[in-house]
Motif scaffolding. Structure first.
Motif, PDB file in Angstrom:
ATOM      1  N   VAL A   9     -29.982 -34.127  17.863  1.00 15.99           N
ATOM      2  CA  VAL A   9     -28.746 -34.366  16.929  1.00 15.99           C
ATOM      3  C   VAL A   9     -28.442 -33.261  16.135  1.00 15.99           C
ATOM      4  CG1 VAL A   9     -28.044 -36.034  15.037  1.00 15.99           C
ATOM      5  CG2 VAL A   9     -29.399 -36.941  16.719  1.00 15.99           C
ATOM      6  N   GLY A  10     -27.143 -32.582  16.261  1.00 16.53           N
ATOM      7  CA  GLY A  10     -26.912 -31.259  15.528  1.00 16.53           C
ATOM      8  C   GLY A  10     -27.017 -30.291  16.678  1.00 16.53           C
ATOM      9  N   ILE A  11     -25.855 -29.337  16.495  1.00 20.45           N
ATOM     10  CA  ILE A  11     -25.956 -28.433  17.381  1.00 20.45           C
ATOM     11  C   ILE A  11     -25.561 -27.016  16.754  1.00 20.45           C
ATOM     12  CG2 ILE A  11     -23.655 -29.118  18.625  1.00 20.45           C
ATOM     13  CD1 ILE A  11     -25.909 -27.958  21.119  1.00 20.45           C
ATOM     14  N   GLY A  12     -26.279 -26.676  15.486  1.00 20.95           N
ATOM     15  CA  GLY A  12     -25.907 -25.543  14.792  1.00 20.95           C
ATOM     16  C   GLY A  12     -26.977 -24.619  15.059  1.00 20.95           C
ATOM     17  N   ALA A  13     -27.375 -23.871  14.020  1.00 19.15           N
ATOM     18  CA  ALA A  13     -28.196 -22.900  14.357  1.00 19.15           C
ATOM     19  C   ALA A  13     -29.784 -23.283  15.040  1.00 19.15           C
ATOM     20  CB  ALA A  13     -28.721 -22.127  12.995  1.00 19.15           C
ATOM     21  N   VAL A  14     -30.280 -24.337  14.719  1.00 17.13           N
ATOM     22  CA  VAL A  14     -31.603 -24.721  15.235  1.00 17.13           C
ATOM     23  C   VAL A  14     -30.953 -25.377  16.327  1.00 17.13           C
ATOM     24  CG1 VAL A  14     -33.510 -26.469  14.953  1.00 17.13           C
ATOM     25  CG2 VAL A  14     -32.590 -24.991  13.051  1.00 17.13           C
ATOM     26  N   GLY A  15     -30.005 -26.387  16.269  1.00 12.65           N
ATOM     27  CA  GLY A  15     -29.760 -27.125  17.551  1.00 12.65           C
ATOM     28  C   GLY A  15     -29.551 -26.157  18.912  1.00 12.65           C
ATOM     29  N   THR A  16     -28.951 -25.042  18.736  1.00 11.47           N
ATOM     30  CA  THR A  16     -28.623 -24.157  19.695  1.00 11.47           C
ATOM     31  C   THR A  16     -29.967 -23.571  20.273  1.00 11.47           C
ATOM     32  OG1 THR A  16     -26.520 -23.610  18.657  1.00 11.47           O
ATOM     33  CG2 THR A  16     -27.327 -21.989  20.357  1.00 11.47           C
ATOM     34  N   GLU A  17     -30.670 -23.036  19.463  1.00 12.33           N
ATOM     35  CA  GLU A  17     -31.964 -22.652  19.814  1.00 12.33           C
ATOM     36  C   GLU A  17     -32.966 -23.804  20.587  1.00 12.33           C
ATOM     37  OE1 GLU A  17     -32.749 -19.516  20.259  1.00 12.33           O
ATOM     38  OE2 GLU A  17     -30.800 -19.219  19.439  1.00 12.33           O
ATOM     39  N   LEU A 312     -52.232 -10.869   2.825  1.00  5.37           N
ATOM     40  CA  LEU A 312     -51.655 -10.402   4.084  1.00  5.37           C
ATOM     41  C   LEU A 312     -50.249 -10.547   4.195  1.00  5.37           C
ATOM     42  CD1 LEU A 312     -51.996 -13.627   5.703  1.00  5.37           C
ATOM     43  CD2 LEU A 312     -54.053 -12.984   5.500  1.00  5.37           C
ATOM     44  N   PHE A 313     -49.812  -9.999   5.083  1.00  5.41           N
ATOM     45  CA  PHE A 313     -48.283 -10.089   5.122  1.00  5.41           C
ATOM     46  C   PHE A 313     -48.057 -10.760   6.735  1.00  5.41           C
ATOM     47  CE2 PHE A 313     -43.982  -8.634   5.941  1.00  5.41           C
ATOM     48  CZ  PHE A 313     -43.276  -8.669   4.941  1.00  5.41           C
ATOM     49  N   VAL A 314     -46.857 -11.753   6.601  1.00  3.87           N
ATOM     50  CA  VAL A 314     -46.519 -12.383   7.935  1.00  3.87           C
ATOM     51  C   VAL A 314     -45.021 -12.243   8.260  1.00  3.87           C
ATOM     52  CG1 VAL A 314     -46.776 -14.715   6.801  1.00  3.87           C
ATOM     53  CG2 VAL A 314     -46.935 -14.289   9.438  1.00  3.87           C
ATOM     54  N   SER A 315     -44.488 -12.206   9.373  1.00  2.00           N
ATOM     55  CA  SER A 315     -43.211 -12.308   9.675  1.00  2.00           C
ATOM     56  C   SER A 315     -43.197 -13.302  10.883  1.00  2.00           C
ATOM     57  CB  SER A 315     -42.612 -10.905  10.162  1.00  2.00           C
ATOM     58  OG  SER A 315     -42.522 -10.080   9.149  1.00  2.00           O
ATOM     59  N   GLY A 316     -42.337 -14.075  10.922  1.00  3.03           N
ATOM     60  CA  GLY A 316     -42.069 -15.143  11.966  1.00  3.03           C
ATOM     61  C   GLY A 316     -40.780 -15.548  12.373  1.00  3.03           C
ATOM     62  N   ASP A 317     -40.412 -15.900  13.387  1.00  2.00           N
ATOM     63  CA  ASP A 317     -38.947 -16.362  13.630  1.00  2.00           C
ATOM     64  C   ASP A 317     -38.890 -17.742  13.141  1.00  2.00           C
ATOM     65  OD1 ASP A 317     -36.471 -17.405  14.792  1.00  2.00           O
ATOM     66  OD2 ASP A 317     -36.898 -15.782  16.644  1.00  2.00           O
ATOM     67  N   ASN A 318     -38.010 -17.697  12.084  1.00  2.00           N
ATOM     68  CA  ASN A 318     -37.868 -19.135  11.390  1.00  2.00           C
ATOM     69  C   ASN A 318     -37.070 -20.281  12.280  1.00  2.00           C
ATOM     70  OD1 ASN A 318     -35.879 -17.030  10.562  1.00  2.00           O
ATOM     71  ND2 ASN A 318     -34.826 -18.806   9.925  1.00  2.00           N
ATOM     72  N   ILE A 319     -36.206 -19.687  13.233  1.00  2.00           N
ATOM     73  CA  ILE A 319     -35.538 -20.474  14.041  1.00  2.00           C
ATOM     74  C   ILE A 319     -36.462 -21.171  15.049  1.00  2.00           C
ATOM     75  CG2 ILE A 319     -33.542 -20.957  15.630  1.00  2.00           C
ATOM     76  CD1 ILE A 319     -32.624 -20.659  12.706  1.00  2.00           C
ATOM     77  N   TRP A 320     -37.018 -20.181  15.712  1.00  2.00           N
ATOM     78  CA  TRP A 320     -38.117 -20.580  16.798  1.00  2.00           C
ATOM     79  C   TRP A 320     -39.420 -21.451  16.178  1.00  2.00           C
ATOM     80  CZ3 TRP A 320     -38.745 -17.106  21.859  1.00  2.00           C
ATOM     81  CH2 TRP A 320     -37.465 -16.868  22.202  1.00  2.00           C
ATOM     82  N   LYS A 321     -40.345 -20.569  15.998  1.00  2.00           N
ATOM     83  CA  LYS A 321     -41.516 -21.272  15.466  1.00  2.00           C
ATOM     84  C   LYS A 321     -41.505 -22.150  14.092  1.00  2.00           C
ATOM     85  CE  LYS A 321     -45.724 -22.842  15.507  1.00  2.00           C
ATOM     86  NZ  LYS A 321     -45.973 -23.667  16.478  1.00  2.00           N
ATOM     87  N   GLY A 322     -40.546 -21.736  13.110  1.00  2.00           N
ATOM     88  CA  GLY A 322     -40.020 -22.331  11.952  1.00  2.00           C
ATOM     89  C   GLY A 322     -39.201 -23.751  12.169  1.00  2.00           C
ATOM     90  N   ALA A 323     -38.768 -23.809  13.399  1.00  2.00           N
ATOM     91  CA  ALA A 323     -37.975 -25.126  13.694  1.00  2.00           C
ATOM     92  C   ALA A 323     -38.174 -25.360  15.325  1.00  2.00           C
ATOM     93  CB  ALA A 323     -36.540 -24.833  13.284  1.00  2.00           C
ATOM     94  N   ALA A 324     -37.216 -24.692  16.155  1.00  2.00           N
ATOM     95  CA  ALA A 324     -36.821 -25.536  17.567  1.00  2.00           C
ATOM     96  C   ALA A 324     -38.167 -25.150  18.264  1.00  2.00           C
ATOM     97  CB  ALA A 324     -35.745 -24.493  18.089  1.00  2.00           C
ATOM     98  N   GLN A 325     -38.922 -24.077  18.372  1.00  2.00           N
ATOM     99  CA  GLN A 325     -40.102 -23.903  19.171  1.00  2.00           C
ATOM    100  C   GLN A 325     -41.149 -25.026  18.829  1.00  2.00           C
ATOM    101  OE1 GLN A 325     -41.839 -19.982  18.725  1.00  2.00           O
ATOM    102  NE2 GLN A 325     -43.802 -20.853  19.179  1.00  2.00           N
ATOM    103  N   ASN A 326     -41.346 -24.979  17.365  1.00  2.00           N
ATOM    104  CA  ASN A 326     -42.333 -26.074  17.103  1.00  2.00           C
ATOM    105  C   ASN A 326     -41.860 -27.620  17.471  1.00  2.00           C
ATOM    106  OD1 ASN A 326     -45.135 -25.893  15.420  1.00  2.00           O
ATOM    107  ND2 ASN A 326     -43.876 -27.651  14.257  1.00  2.00           N
ATOM    108  N   ALA A 327     -40.764 -27.773  17.437  1.00  2.00           N
ATOM    109  CA  ALA A 327     -40.441 -29.222  17.705  1.00  2.00           C
ATOM    110  C   ALA A 327     -40.553 -29.364  19.046  1.00  2.00           C
ATOM    111  CB  ALA A 327     -38.709 -29.270  17.340  1.00  2.00           C
ATOM    112  N   ILE A 328     -40.235 -28.402  19.891  1.00  2.00           N
ATOM    113  CA  ILE A 328     -40.334 -28.500  21.340  1.00  2.00           C
ATOM    114  C   ILE A 328     -42.047 -28.688  21.851  1.00  2.00           C
ATOM    115  CG2 ILE A 328     -39.943 -27.648  23.794  1.00  2.00           C
ATOM    116  CD1 ILE A 328     -37.558 -26.345  22.491  1.00  2.00           C
ATOM    117  N   GLN A 329     -42.704 -27.573  21.081  1.00  2.00           N
ATOM    118  CA  GLN A 329     -44.303 -27.893  21.204  1.00  2.00           C
ATOM    119  C   GLN A 329     -44.687 -29.026  20.915  1.00  2.00           C
ATOM    120  OE1 GLN A 329     -45.031 -24.193  18.826  1.00  2.00           O
ATOM    121  NE2 GLN A 329     -46.251 -23.640  20.426  1.00  2.00           N
ATOM    122  N   ILE A 330     -44.270 -29.986  19.916  1.00  2.00           N
ATOM    123  CA  ILE A 330     -44.568 -31.276  19.490  1.00  2.00           C
ATOM    124  C   ILE A 330     -44.394 -32.155  20.725  1.00  2.00           C
ATOM    125  CG2 ILE A 330     -44.110 -33.276  18.206  1.00  2.00           C
ATOM    126  CD1 ILE A 330     -43.857 -31.205  15.760  1.00  2.00           C
TER     127      ILE A 330
END
Ligand code: NAP
Length: 340
Positions: A9-17, A312-330
């Motif tokens: 549901v939704g095919i914007g920035a996160v849905g597309t990824e 420490l300093f961290v950088s991560g892909d917010n659309i992947w691990k921060g959204a689409a990737q984590n959802a698929i991993q679930i």
């Protein structure tokens, strides 16, 4: 191997990824449908995705998983359709904030708290993007030395605010380069090109003076790590970066933890990549982190101002691990655990 009917549901920035990553990860899919606010066919990487409008529970019957990536709030997709989808046996994995703190709903990062999925009632929430990226290195350190307090300053990419926000940074940058007047900003509360904006979300009712994004970081960290005693204070800032969030984390532990030991632990932590050599100018950047599954971590050093402190300093892909990737991993984890 069993194949699953999947909708989103939704095919914007996160849905597309989500579509891209389902294909890239060879998710065992029998069928993929997208729901949004208008019917159409979207082309993603040259392949068509059929987009329909969901009207109620019947739209979700026969689907095994529904990835929700629509808007939040009372009229948003999750509140209007989420539990209806769950009621017909479709497992909802929600990217929004609406149900993250709902006691019925597991809030899950599969590398950290997969067991939380066992209590799912066909509804699971994905954490906020900054929480997910911060916790990837922090959970392993928490196991080792016990986190007492986190001070977090974020440098968040515009993609975290959706497709319209990406266009706003591009349009402002283009206007500046062409010497044209700056277009009126609509998504952000101030011009974002060549600027930093210290407001993400609205002012919190529970914690006046803090934004909703800053409050999420604390409460989601406590829910995911299962420790109500962890204190978190943060300043969340939007920066003119297209993709991938970065965060400066200053962490106080209950027990001593040296930078060397932290580096060793993190070099074996699934989902984390250590980039940490200051003399060689090696540290995480959002450009390097974009398009990677791992959260990049570096600048690991002792904080001499508190007992048992580490920065420490961290950088991560917010659309992947921060959204689409984590959802698929679930979804992948639920299949692996025999929950689906
Ligand atoms: N971007 C990130 O880094 C990030 C990270 C974590 C979580 N999230 C969350 O993920 C969700 C999606 O974010 P986004 O950045 O992808 O937003 P976006 O680019 O603005 O896209 C929103 C999509 O949702 C659809 N939509 C909106 N309301 C709907 C409704 N009531 N029913 C059906 N579809 C609806 C829109 O449909 P149309 O295309 O037809 O207009 C659009 O396709 C939000 O809840 C956001 O907070 C985003």
């Amino acid at each position: 191997m069993k194949k699953y009917n999947v909708c989103m549901v939704g095919i914007g920035a996160v849905g597309t990824e989500i579509v891209r990553l389902l294909r890239k990860r060879n998710f065992p899919m029998a069928k993929l449908t997208a729901f949004a606010r208008s019917e159409r066919t979207e082309m993603i990487d040259g392949l068509p995705v059929e987009v329909k409008v969901a009207t109620g529970p019947e739209s979700f019957r026969g689907y095994d998983f529904a990835f929700f990536a629509g808007t939040e709030g009372a009229k948003g997709a999750s509140k209007t359709l989420g539990w209806e989808a769950a009621s017909v046996g479709c497992t909802v994995i929600d990217n929004g904030d609406d149900f993250r703190m709902d006691p019925r709903v597991p809030l899950c990062i599969p590398e950290i708290n997969p067991e939380a999925l066992r209590a799912n009632q066909n509804f699971v929430s994905n954490p906020n993007c900054s929480t997910a990226i911060a916790l990837m290195p922090l959970y392993a350190l928490h196991k080792e030395a016990g986190i007492k307090r986190i001070v977090c300053c974020t440098y968040q990419a515009v993609s975290g605010a959706g497709a319209a926000a990406i266009r706003e940074l591009a349009d402002e940058t283009r206007a500046w380069a062409a010497g044209e007047p700056m277009p009126e900003h609509k998504v952000f509360p101030a011009q974002i090109a060549f600027n930093v904006v210290a407001q993400i979300g609205s002012e919190s009712k529970d914690m006046p003076g803090y934004t909703s994004e800053e409050v999420k970081l604390g409460r989601e960290t406590r829910k995911i790590l299962g420790d109500d005693s962890i204190q978190v204070v943060s300043t969340c800032v939007r920066v003119p970066v297209f993709n991938s969030h970065s965060e400066a984390l200053h962490v106080e532990f209950h027990r001593p933890l040296s930078p060397e030991r932290a580096r060793e632990i993190l070099s074996h932590t699934p989902g984390v990549k250590v980039l940490d050599d200051l003399a060689a100018s090696e540290f995480p950047t959002p450009i390097a982190a974009t398009g990677h599954y791992d959260a990049f971590v570096g600048r690991i050093r002792k904080d001499p101002t508190v007992e048992n402190g580490l920065s420490l300093f961290v950088s991560g892909d917010n659309i992947w691990k921060g959204a689409a990737q984590n959802a698929i991993q679930i979804a992948e984890k639920m299949i692996e655990m025999g929950l689906k």
